[in-house]
Design a protein around this motif. Sequence first.
Motif, PDB file in Angstrom:
ATOM      1  N   ASP A  22      -5.278  10.413  -5.707  1.00  0.00           N
ATOM      2  CA  ASP A  22      -5.329  10.559  -4.242  1.00  0.00           C
ATOM      3  C   ASP A  22      -5.409  12.022  -3.828  1.00  0.00           C
ATOM      4  OD1 ASP A  22      -5.204   7.835  -3.870  1.00  0.00           O
ATOM      5  OD2 ASP A  22      -3.050   7.775  -3.469  1.00  0.00           O
ATOM      6  N   VAL A  23      -4.619  12.867  -4.491  1.00  0.00           N
ATOM      7  CA  VAL A  23      -4.636  14.297  -4.183  1.00  0.00           C
ATOM      8  C   VAL A  23      -5.970  14.908  -4.580  1.00  0.00           C
ATOM      9  CG1 VAL A  23      -3.612  16.535  -4.731  1.00  0.00           C
ATOM     10  CG2 VAL A  23      -2.135  14.544  -4.352  1.00  0.00           C
ATOM     11  N   VAL A  24      -6.472  14.524  -5.741  1.00  0.00           N
ATOM     12  CA  VAL A  24      -7.748  15.066  -6.231  1.00  0.00           C
ATOM     13  C   VAL A  24      -8.877  14.751  -5.252  1.00  0.00           C
ATOM     14  CG1 VAL A  24      -9.484  14.886  -8.061  1.00  0.00           C
ATOM     15  CG2 VAL A  24      -7.048  14.976  -8.652  1.00  0.00           C
ATOM     16  N   ARG A  25      -8.865  13.544  -4.687  1.00  0.00           N
ATOM     17  CA  ARG A  25      -9.939  13.127  -3.793  1.00  0.00           C
ATOM     18  C   ARG A  25      -9.692  13.513  -2.336  1.00  0.00           C
ATOM     19  NH1 ARG A  25      -9.207   8.138  -6.839  1.00  0.00           N
ATOM     20  NH2 ARG A  25     -10.695   8.128  -8.558  1.00  0.00           N
ATOM     21  N   GLY A  26      -8.569  14.142  -2.078  1.00  0.00           N
ATOM     22  CA  GLY A  26      -8.271  14.565  -0.719  1.00  0.00           C
ATOM     23  C   GLY A  26      -7.963  13.425   0.221  1.00  0.00           C
ATOM     24  N   LYS A  27      -7.314  12.377  -0.290  1.00  0.00           N
ATOM     25  CA  LYS A  27      -6.958  11.237   0.539  1.00  0.00           C
ATOM     26  C   LYS A  27      -5.617  11.491   1.233  1.00  0.00           C
ATOM     27  CE  LYS A  27      -9.317   7.654  -2.207  1.00  0.00           C
ATOM     28  NZ  LYS A  27     -10.257   7.203  -1.168  1.00  0.00           N
ATOM     29  N   ALA A  28      -5.516  11.044   2.457  1.00  0.00           N
ATOM     30  CA  ALA A  28      -4.234  11.098   3.156  1.00  0.00           C
ATOM     31  C   ALA A  28      -3.386   9.919   2.688  1.00  0.00           C
ATOM     32  CB  ALA A  28      -4.440  11.031   4.662  1.00  0.00           C
ATOM     33  N   TYR A  43       0.952   8.234   2.500  1.00  0.00           N
ATOM     34  CA  TYR A  43       2.305   8.293   3.075  1.00  0.00           C
ATOM     35  C   TYR A  43       3.113   9.446   2.480  1.00  0.00           C
ATOM     36  CZ  TYR A  43       2.533   4.302   6.233  1.00  0.00           C
ATOM     37  OH  TYR A  43       2.380   3.460   7.311  1.00  0.00           O
ATOM     38  N   PRO A  44       3.111   9.663   1.156  1.00  0.00           N
ATOM     39  CA  PRO A  44       3.843  10.826   0.632  1.00  0.00           C
ATOM     40  C   PRO A  44       3.314  12.143   1.184  1.00  0.00           C
ATOM     41  CG  PRO A  44       3.422   9.277  -1.128  1.00  0.00           C
ATOM     42  CD  PRO A  44       2.634   8.787   0.065  1.00  0.00           C
ATOM     43  N   GLY A  45       2.011  12.214   1.433  1.00  0.00           N
ATOM     44  CA  GLY A  45       1.445  13.428   1.991  1.00  0.00           C
ATOM     45  C   GLY A  45       1.955  13.716   3.390  1.00  0.00           C
ATOM     46  N   TYR A  46       2.183  12.662   4.161  1.00  0.00           N
ATOM     47  CA  TYR A  46       2.709  12.819   5.516  1.00  0.00           C
ATOM     48  C   TYR A  46       4.220  12.988   5.548  1.00  0.00           C
ATOM     49  CZ  TYR A  46      -1.562  11.837   8.213  1.00  0.00           C
ATOM     50  OH  TYR A  46      -2.805  11.914   8.794  1.00  0.00           O
ATOM     51  N   GLN A  65       0.817  -1.206   0.000  1.00  0.00           N
ATOM     52  CA  GLN A  65       0.000   0.000   0.000  1.00  0.00           C
ATOM     53  C   GLN A  65       0.852   1.259   0.000  1.00  0.00           C
ATOM     54  OE1 GLN A  65      -3.460   0.305  -0.410  1.00  0.00           O
ATOM     55  NE2 GLN A  65      -2.667   2.357  -0.815  1.00  0.00           N
ATOM     56  N   ILE A  66       1.989   1.240   0.698  1.00  0.00           N
ATOM     57  CA  ILE A  66       2.875   2.409   0.665  1.00  0.00           C
ATOM     58  C   ILE A  66       3.365   2.646  -0.759  1.00  0.00           C
ATOM     59  CG2 ILE A  66       5.085   3.361   1.433  1.00  0.00           C
ATOM     60  CD1 ILE A  66       4.718   1.906   4.076  1.00  0.00           C
ATOM     61  N   VAL A  67       3.740   1.565  -1.445  1.00  0.00           N
ATOM     62  CA  VAL A  67       4.198   1.706  -2.834  1.00  0.00           C
ATOM     63  C   VAL A  67       3.050   2.167  -3.723  1.00  0.00           C
ATOM     64  CG1 VAL A  67       5.098   0.456  -4.842  1.00  0.00           C
ATOM     65  CG2 VAL A  67       6.097   0.074  -2.582  1.00  0.00           C
ATOM     66  N   ASP A  68       1.831   1.694  -3.467  1.00  0.00           N
ATOM     67  CA  ASP A  68       0.668   2.206  -4.205  1.00  0.00           C
ATOM     68  C   ASP A  68       0.543   3.715  -4.040  1.00  0.00           C
ATOM     69  OD1 ASP A  68      -0.371   0.084  -5.601  1.00  0.00           O
ATOM     70  OD2 ASP A  68      -2.216  -0.074  -4.434  1.00  0.00           O
ATOM     71  N   ASP A  69       0.713   4.193  -2.811  1.00  0.00           N
ATOM     72  CA  ASP A  69       0.674   5.634  -2.553  1.00  0.00           C
ATOM     73  C   ASP A  69       1.750   6.357  -3.362  1.00  0.00           C
ATOM     74  OD1 ASP A  69      -1.349   5.206  -0.734  1.00  0.00           O
ATOM     75  OD2 ASP A  69      -0.196   5.786   1.030  1.00  0.00           O
ATOM     76  N   LEU A  70       2.947   5.782  -3.381  1.00  0.00           N
ATOM     77  CA  LEU A  70       4.055   6.374  -4.131  1.00  0.00           C
ATOM     78  C   LEU A  70       3.747   6.435  -5.616  1.00  0.00           C
ATOM     79  CD1 LEU A  70       7.266   4.830  -2.530  1.00  0.00           C
ATOM     80  CD2 LEU A  70       6.804   7.271  -2.805  1.00  0.00           C
ATOM     81  N   LEU A  71       3.274   5.320  -6.154  1.00  0.00           N
ATOM     82  CA  LEU A  71       3.006   5.252  -7.589  1.00  0.00           C
ATOM     83  C   LEU A  71       1.893   6.213  -7.993  1.00  0.00           C
ATOM     84  CD1 LEU A  71       3.257   1.391  -8.178  1.00  0.00           C
ATOM     85  CD2 LEU A  71       4.890   3.151  -8.891  1.00  0.00           C
ATOM     86  N   ASN A  72       0.883   6.347  -7.144  1.00  0.00           N
ATOM     87  CA  ASN A  72      -0.206   7.279  -7.451  1.00  0.00           C
ATOM     88  C   ASN A  72       0.316   8.704  -7.573  1.00  0.00           C
ATOM     89  OD1 ASN A  72      -2.689   9.117  -6.599  1.00  0.00           O
ATOM     90  ND2 ASN A  72      -3.504   7.177  -7.344  1.00  0.00           N
ATOM     91  N   ALA A  73       1.383   8.992  -6.799  1.00  0.00           N
ATOM     92  CA  ALA A  73       1.942  10.348  -6.795  1.00  0.00           C
ATOM     93  C   ALA A  73       3.018  10.557  -7.852  1.00  0.00           C
ATOM     94  CB  ALA A  73       2.533  10.654  -5.417  1.00  0.00           C
ATOM     95  N   THR A  74       3.653   9.472  -8.330  1.00  0.00           N
ATOM     96  CA  THR A  74       4.829   9.642  -9.196  1.00  0.00           C
ATOM     97  C   THR A  74       4.695   9.014 -10.576  1.00  0.00           C
ATOM     98  OG1 THR A  74       5.867   7.627  -8.303  1.00  0.00           O
ATOM     99  CG2 THR A  74       6.353   9.707  -7.176  1.00  0.00           C
ATOM    100  N   ALA A  75       3.810   8.047 -10.760  1.00  0.00           N
ATOM    101  CA  ALA A  75       3.700   7.359 -12.053  1.00  0.00           C
ATOM    102  C   ALA A  75       2.660   8.040 -12.940  1.00  0.00           C
ATOM    103  CB  ALA A  75       3.340   5.892 -11.841  1.00  0.00           C
ATOM    104  N   THR A  76       2.604   7.611 -14.193  1.00  0.00           N
ATOM    105  CA  THR A  76       1.625   8.148 -15.142  1.00  0.00           C
ATOM    106  C   THR A  76       0.408   7.239 -15.213  1.00  0.00           C
ATOM    107  OG1 THR A  76       2.527   6.932 -17.035  1.00  0.00           O
ATOM    108  CG2 THR A  76       3.519   9.079 -16.515  1.00  0.00           C
TER     109      THR A  76
END
Length: 298
Positions: free
Chosen positions: A244-250, A252-255, A222-233
């Motif tokens: 994740d950012v669009v939906r306002g989800k918290a 690991y990268p956000g923290y 799940q941490i890697v999922d968070d990373l990929l959502n923020a960094t991958a295409t």
Amino acid sequence: MNIKTYLSEQRAVVESALERFMLPAEGPFKPHIEAMRYSLFAGGKRVRPILCLAAGSAIDDSRQTYENLMPVSCALECIHTYSLIHDDLPAMDDDELRRGKPTNHVLYGEAGAILAGDGLLTFAFQLLSDDTTATLEPTSRLRIMSLIATAAGSLGMVGGQSLDIASENTEFPFETLKTIHRSKTGALITCSVQAGAVAAGANQEQFSRLTEYGDNVGLAFQIVDDLLNATATTEQLGKAAGSDVVRGKATYPGYFGIEETRRLAQEAVDRAIASLSSFDAKAEPLRAIAEYIYTRSN
């Protein structure tokens, strides 16, 4: 070992078993079953069934154990697929792309997608309870069913999904994020390892060690999922990037930011591998899968 070759071979085995077990799209319920099959066979890494097979083989790599694990592994994939169908619905994450293809509700409508998910969930327990598909002892079969039901239900995946939705666009402590990750994603991954262990006849020490492995692999995933959502295409992910950012989800990268999040993912992988220290070479696939989860690109 070559993890890409191993995963490819195991994925093919799981695909073949799913084809063998899954309901055919025929008769009066053909459109409903087509919707179930659409998402089930739309691709995917098959991580949960492969973890189940690998965990069982780490205890007992006999052919009989492997065959006993197949319906269990396929049931886990059915439950995972149901969760994705429902997660993509407009009332939840409202996604139109999954694994590079239109999501279920885009093609079959919201009602059709809800029922396709319901069908896959209930079919999973039909498969688990069918004593013609495997030679599991009744006590082992019941224990596996209980583990899976708990992991998939209100104190596991469904509860995590509920908390995830309720927490959007709110400020909440890091402990809440940990609970979401542990429940929404981690519970079914841990359970996949546990189910394999039970089917293979693991003793209590082996079961505990494999549970620890599953907990940490689930967290890393799940941490890697968070990373990929923020960094991958979107093309790399096969689903909307940056959602994740669009939906306002918290997340690991956000923290913690990107680099610290990478370190935390690696730490979880290291803990997972360390938990297997008492296992021999039969557990090598589990070790390699943990490393793969950290380095994957989708």
